[in-house]
Design an enzyme around this catalytic site. Structure first.
Site, PDB file in Angstrom:
ATOM      1  N   ARG A  16       0.809  -1.213   0.000  1.00  0.00           N
ATOM      2  CA  ARG A  16       0.000   0.000   0.000  1.00  0.00           C
ATOM      3  C   ARG A  16       0.849   1.274   0.000  1.00  0.00           C
ATOM      4  O   ARG A  16       0.344   2.358  -0.278  1.00  0.00           O
ATOM      5  CB  ARG A  16      -0.943  -0.003   1.206  1.00  0.00           C
ATOM      6  N   GLY A  78       1.615 -14.475   7.513  1.00  0.00           N
ATOM      7  CA  GLY A  78       0.913 -13.931   8.653  1.00  0.00           C
ATOM      8  C   GLY A  78       1.820 -13.613   9.828  1.00  0.00           C
ATOM      9  O   GLY A  78       2.970 -14.052   9.898  1.00  0.00           O
ATOM     10  N   THR A  79       1.268 -12.845  10.773  1.00  0.00           N
ATOM     11  CA  THR A  79       2.054 -12.398  11.924  1.00  0.00           C
ATOM     12  C   THR A  79       2.443 -13.550  12.842  1.00  0.00           C
ATOM     13  O   THR A  79       3.543 -13.559  13.416  1.00  0.00           O
ATOM     14  CB  THR A  79       1.254 -11.353  12.717  1.00  0.00           C
ATOM     15  N   GLU A 155     -11.988  -9.282  15.155  1.00  0.00           N
ATOM     16  CA  GLU A 155     -11.625  -8.479  13.997  1.00  0.00           C
ATOM     17  C   GLU A 155     -12.854  -7.759  13.454  1.00  0.00           C
ATOM     18  O   GLU A 155     -13.989  -8.189  13.632  1.00  0.00           O
ATOM     19  CB  GLU A 155     -10.993  -9.353  12.912  1.00  0.00           C
ATOM     20  N   TYR A 366      33.539  32.733  -2.816  1.00  0.00           N
ATOM     21  CA  TYR A 366      33.700  31.289  -2.644  1.00  0.00           C
ATOM     22  C   TYR A 366      35.040  31.034  -1.992  1.00  0.00           C
ATOM     23  O   TYR A 366      36.101  31.404  -2.530  1.00  0.00           O
ATOM     24  CB  TYR A 366      33.636  30.557  -3.987  1.00  0.00           C
ATOM     25  N   ASN A 377      40.061  40.039   6.286  1.00  0.00           N
ATOM     26  CA  ASN A 377      38.914  40.591   5.563  1.00  0.00           C
ATOM     27  C   ASN A 377      38.979  40.115   4.111  1.00  0.00           C
ATOM     28  O   ASN A 377      39.966  40.380   3.414  1.00  0.00           O
ATOM     29  CB  ASN A 377      38.916  42.114   5.593  1.00  0.00           C
ATOM     30  N   ARG A 440      46.964  42.995 -11.980  1.00  0.00           N
ATOM     31  CA  ARG A 440      45.894  43.335 -12.928  1.00  0.00           C
ATOM     32  C   ARG A 440      46.492  44.179 -14.038  1.00  0.00           C
ATOM     33  O   ARG A 440      47.538  44.812 -13.877  1.00  0.00           O
ATOM     34  CB  ARG A 440      44.762  44.077 -12.221  1.00  0.00           C
TER      35      ARG A 440
END
Length: 460
Positions: A16, A78-79, A155, A366, A377, A440
Protein backbone atom coordinates in the site's frame (compact mmCIF):
# COMPACT_ATOMS: atom_id res chain seq x y z
CA UNK A 1 12.44 -8.80 37.35
CA UNK A 2 12.33 -11.55 34.72
CA UNK A 3 14.47 -11.46 31.63
CA UNK A 4 13.02 -9.54 28.73
CA UNK A 5 13.19 -10.02 24.97
CA UNK A 6 11.76 -8.34 21.88
CA UNK A 7 10.58 -9.53 18.49
CA UNK A 8 10.21 -6.81 15.85
CA UNK A 9 8.04 -7.76 12.89
CA UNK A 10 9.61 -6.22 9.80
CA UNK A 11 9.06 -8.71 6.99
CA UNK A 12 6.11 -7.20 5.12
CA UNK A 13 6.66 -5.60 1.74
CA UNK A 14 4.07 -2.87 2.29
CA UNK A 15 2.31 -2.83 -1.08
CA UNK A 16 0.00 0.00 0.00
CA UNK A 17 3.03 2.31 0.22
CA UNK A 18 3.34 1.93 -3.57
CA UNK A 19 7.09 2.22 -3.33
CA UNK A 20 10.22 0.33 -4.28
CA UNK A 21 11.56 1.12 -0.81
CA UNK A 22 10.97 -1.58 1.81
CA UNK A 23 8.09 -0.38 4.02
CA UNK A 24 9.79 -0.23 7.42
CA UNK A 25 12.67 1.74 5.88
CA UNK A 26 10.46 4.68 4.99
CA UNK A 27 11.76 7.53 7.16
CA UNK A 28 9.89 9.42 9.84
CA UNK A 29 11.78 12.62 10.67
CA UNK A 30 14.78 11.36 8.74
CA UNK A 31 15.08 7.95 10.40
CA UNK A 32 13.62 4.62 9.16
CA UNK A 33 10.49 3.54 11.02
CA UNK A 34 12.02 0.27 12.17
CA UNK A 35 15.02 2.12 13.59
CA UNK A 36 12.70 4.22 15.75
CA UNK A 37 11.11 1.03 17.06
CA UNK A 38 14.47 -0.61 17.78
CA UNK A 39 15.81 2.42 19.62
CA UNK A 40 12.77 2.63 21.88
CA UNK A 41 12.69 -1.06 22.85
CA UNK A 42 16.45 -1.11 23.31
CA UNK A 43 16.21 1.83 25.72
CA UNK A 44 14.33 -0.24 28.32
CA UNK A 45 17.11 -2.81 28.64
CA UNK A 46 16.48 -6.17 26.97
CA UNK A 47 18.43 -9.38 26.91
CA UNK A 48 17.93 -9.91 23.19
CA UNK A 49 16.20 -8.29 20.22
CA UNK A 50 15.20 -10.36 17.19
CA UNK A 51 14.01 -8.69 14.00
CA UNK A 52 11.98 -10.73 11.52
CA UNK A 53 12.93 -9.69 8.01
CA UNK A 54 11.69 -10.61 4.56
CA UNK A 55 11.62 -8.31 1.55
CA UNK A 56 14.65 -6.00 1.57
CA UNK A 57 16.28 -7.93 4.41
CA UNK A 58 19.82 -6.79 3.53
CA UNK A 59 18.82 -3.14 3.74
CA UNK A 60 17.16 -3.62 7.12
CA UNK A 61 20.23 -5.43 8.46
CA UNK A 62 22.43 -2.61 7.20
CA UNK A 63 20.39 0.00 9.07
CA UNK A 64 20.05 -1.88 12.35
CA UNK A 65 23.48 -3.49 12.33
CA UNK A 66 24.57 -5.34 15.45
CA UNK A 67 21.77 -3.90 17.58
CA UNK A 68 19.55 -6.87 16.66
CA UNK A 69 19.66 -10.49 15.61
CA UNK A 70 17.81 -11.31 12.39
CA UNK A 71 15.63 -14.15 11.20
CA UNK A 72 14.31 -14.46 7.65
CA UNK A 73 10.63 -15.03 6.98
CA UNK A 74 11.04 -16.24 3.42
CA UNK A 75 7.31 -16.56 2.82
CA UNK A 76 4.90 -14.05 4.36
CA UNK A 77 2.21 -16.23 5.93
CA UNK A 78 0.91 -13.93 8.65
CA UNK A 79 2.05 -12.40 11.92
CA UNK A 80 1.90 -15.69 13.81
CA UNK A 81 4.08 -17.33 11.19
CA UNK A 82 6.53 -14.42 11.46
CA UNK A 83 6.94 -14.87 15.21
CA UNK A 84 7.43 -18.62 14.71
CA UNK A 85 10.63 -17.82 12.81
CA UNK A 86 12.24 -16.67 16.07
CA UNK A 87 11.65 -20.06 17.68
CA UNK A 88 15.21 -21.29 17.30
CA UNK A 89 16.55 -18.23 19.13
CA UNK A 90 13.98 -17.75 21.89
CA UNK A 91 11.85 -20.88 22.38
CA UNK A 92 13.55 -22.25 25.50
CA UNK A 93 14.22 -18.95 27.25
CA UNK A 94 12.35 -17.99 30.39
CA UNK A 95 11.01 -14.47 30.70
CA UNK A 96 8.83 -11.96 28.89
CA UNK A 97 8.82 -11.25 25.16
CA UNK A 98 7.36 -8.16 23.57
CA UNK A 99 6.16 -8.43 19.99
CA UNK A 100 5.96 -5.13 18.13
CA UNK A 101 5.51 -4.16 14.50
CA UNK A 102 8.31 -2.36 12.70
CA UNK A 103 5.85 0.12 11.19
CA UNK A 104 4.81 1.65 14.55
CA UNK A 105 7.48 4.35 14.94
CA UNK A 106 5.65 6.49 17.48
CA UNK A 107 5.49 4.12 20.46
CA UNK A 108 7.81 5.41 23.17
CA UNK A 109 10.12 3.60 25.55
CA UNK A 110 7.91 4.80 28.41
CA UNK A 111 4.91 2.97 26.94
CA UNK A 112 6.95 -0.20 26.36
CA UNK A 113 8.19 -0.03 29.94
CA UNK A 114 4.66 0.36 31.33
CA UNK A 115 3.44 -2.54 29.19
CA UNK A 116 6.19 -4.83 30.50
CA UNK A 117 5.57 -3.75 34.10
CA UNK A 118 1.81 -4.23 33.83
CA UNK A 119 2.23 -7.67 32.28
CA UNK A 120 4.67 -8.93 34.91
CA UNK A 121 2.80 -7.43 37.87
CA UNK A 122 -0.46 -9.02 36.70
CA UNK A 123 1.20 -12.41 36.27
CA UNK A 124 -0.38 -12.74 32.81
CA UNK A 125 0.61 -15.13 30.06
CA UNK A 126 -0.28 -12.46 27.51
CA UNK A 127 -0.91 -8.71 27.67
CA UNK A 128 -2.31 -6.69 24.79
CA UNK A 129 -1.40 -3.04 24.31
CA UNK A 130 -4.76 -1.38 23.67
CA UNK A 131 -5.98 2.15 23.03
CA UNK A 132 -9.26 4.04 22.72
CA UNK A 133 -9.63 4.98 19.06
CA UNK A 134 -11.65 8.05 18.03
CA UNK A 135 -12.67 6.03 14.97
CA UNK A 136 -12.08 2.29 15.54
CA UNK A 137 -13.12 1.25 12.03
CA UNK A 138 -10.68 -1.29 10.64
CA UNK A 139 -9.18 -2.25 13.99
CA UNK A 140 -9.66 -5.45 15.96
CA UNK A 141 -11.86 -4.77 19.00
CA UNK A 142 -10.88 -5.83 22.52
CA UNK A 143 -13.91 -7.43 24.15
CA UNK A 144 -13.99 -7.48 27.95
CA UNK A 145 -16.31 -9.45 30.26
CA UNK A 146 -18.35 -8.19 33.20
CA UNK A 147 -15.24 -8.31 35.40
CA UNK A 148 -13.42 -6.05 32.89
CA UNK A 149 -11.11 -8.90 31.95
CA UNK A 150 -10.07 -9.47 28.34
CA UNK A 151 -12.30 -12.08 26.81
CA UNK A 152 -11.22 -12.05 23.18
CA UNK A 153 -10.13 -9.96 20.21
CA UNK A 154 -12.70 -9.61 17.43
CA UNK A 155 -11.63 -8.48 14.00
CA UNK A 156 -13.70 -5.83 12.23
CA UNK A 157 -15.13 -8.25 9.67
CA UNK A 158 -16.22 -10.72 12.37
CA UNK A 159 -17.67 -8.23 14.86
CA UNK A 160 -21.37 -8.04 15.74
CA UNK A 161 -23.17 -4.67 15.63
CA UNK A 162 -22.71 -4.36 19.39
CA UNK A 163 -19.02 -5.24 19.19
CA UNK A 164 -18.51 -2.66 16.45
CA UNK A 165 -19.47 0.01 18.99
CA UNK A 166 -16.47 -0.90 21.16
CA UNK A 167 -13.75 1.75 20.84
CA UNK A 168 -10.93 -0.13 22.62
CA UNK A 169 -8.73 -1.50 19.88
CA UNK A 170 -5.87 -3.96 19.55
CA UNK A 171 -2.73 -2.01 18.62
CA UNK A 172 -0.85 -5.13 17.45
CA UNK A 173 1.74 -4.90 20.25
CA UNK A 174 1.84 -7.66 22.88
CA UNK A 175 3.77 -8.98 25.85
CA UNK A 176 3.90 -12.76 26.31
CA UNK A 177 5.34 -15.25 28.70
CA UNK A 178 8.01 -16.39 26.29
CA UNK A 179 7.57 -20.16 26.62
CA UNK A 180 3.76 -19.89 26.65
CA UNK A 181 3.98 -17.92 23.41
CA UNK A 182 5.91 -20.55 21.49
CA UNK A 183 3.83 -23.40 22.88
CA UNK A 184 0.61 -21.68 21.78
CA UNK A 185 2.03 -20.90 18.35
CA UNK A 186 2.18 -24.64 17.68
CA UNK A 187 -1.61 -24.68 17.88
CA UNK A 188 -2.28 -21.68 15.64
CA UNK A 189 -4.07 -22.75 12.47
CA UNK A 190 -4.15 -21.20 9.02
CA UNK A 191 -7.73 -22.35 8.47
CA UNK A 192 -8.97 -18.97 7.26
CA UNK A 193 -9.70 -17.17 4.02
CA UNK A 194 -6.13 -15.90 3.68
CA UNK A 195 -4.48 -19.18 4.66
CA UNK A 196 -2.28 -17.32 7.15
CA UNK A 197 -1.23 -17.80 10.77
CA UNK A 198 -2.40 -14.90 12.93
CA UNK A 199 -0.71 -13.88 16.15
CA UNK A 200 -3.98 -12.72 17.84
CA UNK A 201 -5.11 -16.38 17.72
CA UNK A 202 -2.59 -17.00 20.51
CA UNK A 203 -4.82 -14.94 22.81
CA UNK A 204 -7.79 -17.24 22.25
CA UNK A 205 -5.63 -20.36 22.66
CA UNK A 206 -4.33 -19.11 26.01
CA UNK A 207 -7.84 -18.17 27.16
CA UNK A 208 -9.12 -21.65 26.28
CA UNK A 209 -6.40 -23.01 28.54
CA UNK A 210 -7.66 -20.76 31.36
CA UNK A 211 -4.45 -18.78 31.26
CA UNK A 212 -4.57 -15.14 32.34
CA UNK A 213 -4.75 -12.60 29.52
CA UNK A 214 -4.75 -8.90 30.34
CA UNK A 215 -4.66 -5.57 28.52
CA UNK A 216 -2.73 -2.38 29.15
CA UNK A 217 -4.71 0.62 27.94
CA UNK A 218 -2.39 3.39 26.79
CA UNK A 219 -3.92 6.86 27.06
CA UNK A 220 -2.14 8.02 23.90
CA UNK A 221 -3.81 6.60 20.80
CA UNK A 222 -1.53 8.61 18.49
CA UNK A 223 1.48 6.56 19.64
CA UNK A 224 -0.04 3.36 18.34
CA UNK A 225 -0.39 4.44 14.72
CA UNK A 226 0.67 1.76 12.25
CA UNK A 227 2.00 3.16 8.98
CA UNK A 228 0.57 1.33 5.98
CA UNK A 229 0.42 4.07 3.35
CA UNK A 230 1.75 7.55 2.57
CA UNK A 231 -1.14 9.25 4.34
CA UNK A 232 -0.30 7.49 7.61
CA UNK A 233 3.40 8.19 7.01
CA UNK A 234 2.69 11.93 6.83
CA UNK A 235 0.56 11.68 9.96
CA UNK A 236 3.38 9.90 11.82
CA UNK A 237 5.84 12.56 10.66
CA UNK A 238 3.62 15.37 11.95
CA UNK A 239 2.97 13.67 15.29
CA UNK A 240 6.65 12.99 15.94
CA UNK A 241 7.66 16.47 14.81
CA UNK A 242 5.31 18.15 17.28
CA UNK A 243 6.36 15.74 20.05
CA UNK A 244 10.03 16.59 19.56
CA UNK A 245 9.36 20.33 19.29
CA UNK A 246 7.34 20.25 22.51
CA UNK A 247 10.20 18.43 24.26
CA UNK A 248 12.64 21.17 23.29
CA UNK A 249 10.26 23.98 24.21
CA UNK A 250 9.72 22.48 27.66
CA UNK A 251 13.51 22.42 28.03
CA UNK A 252 13.94 26.14 27.40
CA UNK A 253 14.06 26.47 23.60
CA UNK A 254 11.89 29.11 21.89
CA UNK A 255 10.35 27.66 18.73
CA UNK A 256 8.36 30.49 17.19
CA UNK A 257 6.17 28.31 14.98
CA UNK A 258 6.31 24.60 15.96
CA UNK A 259 4.06 23.59 13.06
CA UNK A 260 6.66 24.85 10.61
CA UNK A 261 9.88 23.82 12.32
CA UNK A 262 11.53 20.47 11.59
CA UNK A 263 13.91 19.00 14.20
CA UNK A 264 15.14 15.41 13.94
CA UNK A 265 15.26 13.13 17.02
CA UNK A 266 19.03 13.11 17.64
CA UNK A 267 19.47 16.89 17.62
CA UNK A 268 20.67 18.51 20.87
CA UNK A 269 19.53 22.09 21.58
CA UNK A 270 20.57 24.05 24.66
CA UNK A 271 18.54 26.61 26.60
CA UNK A 272 17.52 30.02 25.25
CA UNK A 273 18.04 29.08 21.63
CA UNK A 274 15.50 30.75 19.33
CA UNK A 275 14.34 28.94 16.20
CA UNK A 276 12.34 30.81 13.59
CA UNK A 277 9.83 29.27 11.14
CA UNK A 278 10.88 27.20 8.16
CA UNK A 279 14.06 25.92 9.79
CA UNK A 280 15.22 22.30 9.50
CA UNK A 281 17.75 20.94 12.00
CA UNK A 282 18.88 17.40 11.21
CA UNK A 283 21.24 14.57 12.03
CA UNK A 284 23.41 14.93 15.12
CA UNK A 285 23.46 18.73 15.16
CA UNK A 286 24.19 20.51 18.43
CA UNK A 287 22.93 24.06 18.92
CA UNK A 288 24.53 25.90 21.84
CA UNK A 289 22.95 28.43 24.21
CA UNK A 290 21.37 31.64 22.90
CA UNK A 291 21.97 30.83 19.25
CA UNK A 292 19.39 32.05 16.74
CA UNK A 293 18.44 29.81 13.84
CA UNK A 294 16.33 30.93 10.89
CA UNK A 295 14.01 31.79 9.48
CA UNK A 296 14.33 29.24 6.68
CA UNK A 297 17.70 27.76 7.63
CA UNK A 298 18.81 24.17 7.08
CA UNK A 299 21.33 22.73 9.55
CA UNK A 300 22.65 19.15 9.14
CA UNK A 301 25.23 17.48 11.41
CA UNK A 302 26.66 20.79 12.60
CA UNK A 303 27.82 22.24 15.88
CA UNK A 304 26.56 25.80 16.22
CA UNK A 305 28.20 27.88 18.96
CA UNK A 306 26.74 30.17 21.60
CA UNK A 307 25.00 33.36 20.41
CA UNK A 308 25.63 32.48 16.78
CA UNK A 309 23.06 33.60 14.21
CA UNK A 310 22.28 31.51 11.13
CA UNK A 311 19.77 33.35 9.00
CA UNK A 312 18.22 31.90 5.83
CA UNK A 313 21.26 29.72 5.16
CA UNK A 314 22.37 26.10 4.70
CA UNK A 315 25.09 24.45 6.80
CA UNK A 316 26.22 20.82 6.57
CA UNK A 317 28.78 18.69 8.48
CA UNK A 318 30.62 21.68 9.87
CA UNK A 319 31.64 23.38 13.11
CA UNK A 320 30.64 26.98 13.66
CA UNK A 321 31.98 28.92 16.63
CA UNK A 322 30.50 31.37 19.12
CA UNK A 323 28.97 34.74 18.17
CA UNK A 324 29.29 34.04 14.46
CA UNK A 325 26.96 35.75 11.99
CA UNK A 326 25.96 33.68 8.97
CA UNK A 327 23.68 34.75 6.13
CA UNK A 328 21.32 35.52 4.74
CA UNK A 329 21.70 33.07 1.85
CA UNK A 330 25.08 31.60 2.79
CA UNK A 331 26.08 27.99 2.09
CA UNK A 332 28.38 26.27 4.60
CA UNK A 333 29.42 23.02 2.92
CA UNK A 334 31.04 19.99 4.61
CA UNK A 335 34.23 20.25 6.67
CA UNK A 336 34.07 23.97 7.31
CA UNK A 337 35.43 25.15 10.66
CA UNK A 338 34.46 28.71 11.41
CA UNK A 339 36.05 30.46 14.38
CA UNK A 340 34.44 32.67 16.99
CA UNK A 341 33.05 36.08 15.99
CA UNK A 342 33.52 35.44 12.29
CA UNK A 343 31.10 36.74 9.68
CA UNK A 344 29.85 34.85 6.64
CA UNK A 345 27.57 37.11 4.63
CA UNK A 346 25.03 36.83 1.85
CA UNK A 347 25.72 34.56 -1.12
CA UNK A 348 28.98 33.26 0.35
CA UNK A 349 29.96 29.60 -0.05
CA UNK A 350 32.44 27.97 2.33
CA UNK A 351 33.74 24.45 1.66
CA UNK A 352 36.39 22.47 3.54
CA UNK A 353 37.84 25.68 4.87
CA UNK A 354 38.98 26.98 8.24
CA UNK A 355 38.29 30.59 9.20
CA UNK A 356 39.97 32.09 12.23
CA UNK A 357 38.65 34.33 14.97
CA UNK A 358 37.00 37.53 13.74
CA UNK A 359 37.54 36.92 10.03
CA UNK A 360 34.96 38.23 7.56
CA UNK A 361 33.73 36.96 4.23
CA UNK A 362 30.85 39.34 3.85
CA UNK A 363 29.35 38.72 0.43
CA UNK A 364 29.43 36.98 -2.95
CA UNK A 365 32.56 34.91 -2.41
CA UNK A 366 33.70 31.29 -2.64
CA UNK A 367 36.23 30.03 -0.10
CA UNK A 368 37.07 26.38 -0.66
CA UNK A 369 40.02 24.22 0.45
CA UNK A 370 41.45 27.10 2.43
CA UNK A 371 43.05 27.99 5.73
CA UNK A 372 42.13 31.51 6.68
CA UNK A 373 43.69 33.07 9.78
CA UNK A 374 42.29 35.50 12.30
CA UNK A 375 41.01 39.03 11.53
CA UNK A 376 41.18 38.50 7.79
CA UNK A 377 38.91 40.59 5.56
CA UNK A 378 37.86 38.90 2.33
CA UNK A 379 36.34 41.36 -0.12
CA UNK A 380 33.25 40.90 -2.26
CA UNK A 381 33.58 38.51 -5.18
CA UNK A 382 36.76 36.80 -3.99
CA UNK A 383 37.36 33.23 -5.17
CA UNK A 384 39.89 30.68 -4.00
CA UNK A 385 40.55 28.92 -7.30
CA UNK A 386 41.12 25.46 -5.87
CA UNK A 387 40.42 22.99 -8.69
CA UNK A 388 42.31 22.34 -11.92
CA UNK A 389 39.85 19.77 -13.24
CA UNK A 390 41.62 16.88 -11.54
CA UNK A 391 43.06 17.89 -8.17
CA UNK A 392 42.14 20.27 -5.33
CA UNK A 393 44.74 22.67 -3.93
CA UNK A 394 45.06 24.67 -0.71
CA UNK A 395 44.89 28.44 -0.31
CA UNK A 396 46.43 29.85 2.88
CA UNK A 397 45.54 33.35 4.05
CA UNK A 398 47.44 34.33 7.17
CA UNK A 399 46.30 36.56 10.06
CA UNK A 400 45.31 40.20 9.44
CA UNK A 401 45.47 39.96 5.65
CA UNK A 402 43.15 42.10 3.52
CA UNK A 403 41.83 40.67 0.26
CA UNK A 404 40.38 43.31 -2.08
CA UNK A 405 37.14 42.82 -3.97
CA UNK A 406 36.92 40.60 -7.03
CA UNK A 407 40.24 38.83 -6.40
CA UNK A 408 41.13 35.35 -7.69
CA UNK A 409 43.56 33.40 -5.52
CA UNK A 410 44.99 30.61 -7.69
CA UNK A 411 45.88 27.70 -5.43
CA UNK A 412 48.26 26.52 -4.18
CA UNK A 413 49.13 29.96 -2.86
CA UNK A 414 49.85 31.71 0.44
CA UNK A 415 48.84 35.27 1.31
CA UNK A 416 51.21 36.41 4.05
CA UNK A 417 50.37 37.91 7.41
CA UNK A 418 49.17 41.51 7.32
CA UNK A 419 49.47 41.74 3.54
CA UNK A 420 47.11 43.43 1.08
CA UNK A 421 45.78 42.11 -2.20
CA UNK A 422 44.53 44.88 -4.45
CA UNK A 423 40.98 44.66 -5.77
CA UNK A 424 40.63 42.88 -9.10
CA UNK A 425 43.89 40.97 -8.76
CA UNK A 426 44.55 37.41 -9.94
CA UNK A 427 47.18 36.06 -7.57
CA UNK A 428 49.31 33.16 -8.81
CA UNK A 429 52.36 33.54 -6.55
CA UNK A 430 52.79 33.74 -2.79
CA UNK A 431 52.40 37.21 -1.27
CA UNK A 432 54.97 38.07 1.44
CA UNK A 433 53.88 39.32 4.85
CA UNK A 434 53.04 43.05 5.02
CA UNK A 435 53.27 43.36 1.23
CA UNK A 436 50.82 44.87 -1.26
CA UNK A 437 50.18 42.63 -4.25
CA UNK A 438 48.66 44.05 -7.43
CA UNK A 439 48.04 41.64 -10.29
CA UNK A 440 45.89 43.33 -12.93
CA UNK A 441 46.33 45.00 -16.31
CA UNK A 442 47.26 48.71 -16.32
CA UNK A 443 44.30 50.94 -17.16
CA UNK A 444 44.41 52.69 -20.52
CA UNK A 445 41.93 55.44 -21.52
CA UNK A 446 41.37 56.17 -25.24
CA UNK A 447 39.62 59.51 -25.37
CA UNK A 448 36.91 59.95 -27.98
CA UNK A 449 36.81 56.28 -28.82
CA UNK A 450 33.23 55.81 -27.57
CA UNK A 451 32.04 58.60 -29.89
CA UNK A 452 33.63 56.89 -32.89
CA UNK A 453 31.83 53.63 -32.04
CA UNK A 454 28.49 55.40 -31.75
CA UNK A 455 28.96 57.13 -35.10
CA UNK A 456 29.69 53.80 -36.81
CA UNK A 457 26.50 52.38 -35.38
CA UNK A 458 24.50 55.30 -36.73
CA UNK A 459 25.95 54.80 -40.22
CA UNK A 460 24.68 51.22 -40.25
Amino acid sequence: MSKRYAIILAAGQGTRMKSKLYKVLHPVLGKPMVEHVLEQVKAIGLEEIVTIVGFGSDQVKEHLGEESKFVLQAEQLGTGHAVMQAESLLKDKEGTTIVVCGDTPLITKETFQKLFDHHEKAGSKATILTAKAPNPTGYGRVIRNAQNEVERIVEQKDASPEELLVDEINTGTYCFDNQALFEALQEVSNDNAQGEYYLPDVIEILKNKSEKVSAFLTPNFDETLGVNDRVALAQAEKTMKLRINEYHMRNGVSIIDPDNTYIQPDVVIEQDVVIYPGSMISGTSVIKERAIIGPNSEITNCEIGEETIVKQSVATNSKIGNRVNIGPFAHIRPEANIGDEAKIGNFVEIKKAELGHGSKVSHLSYIGDAQVGSNVNVGCGTITVNYDGKNKYLTTIEDDAFIGCNSNLIAPVTIGKGSYVAAGSTITKDVPSEALSVARARQSNKEGYATRIKNRQKDK
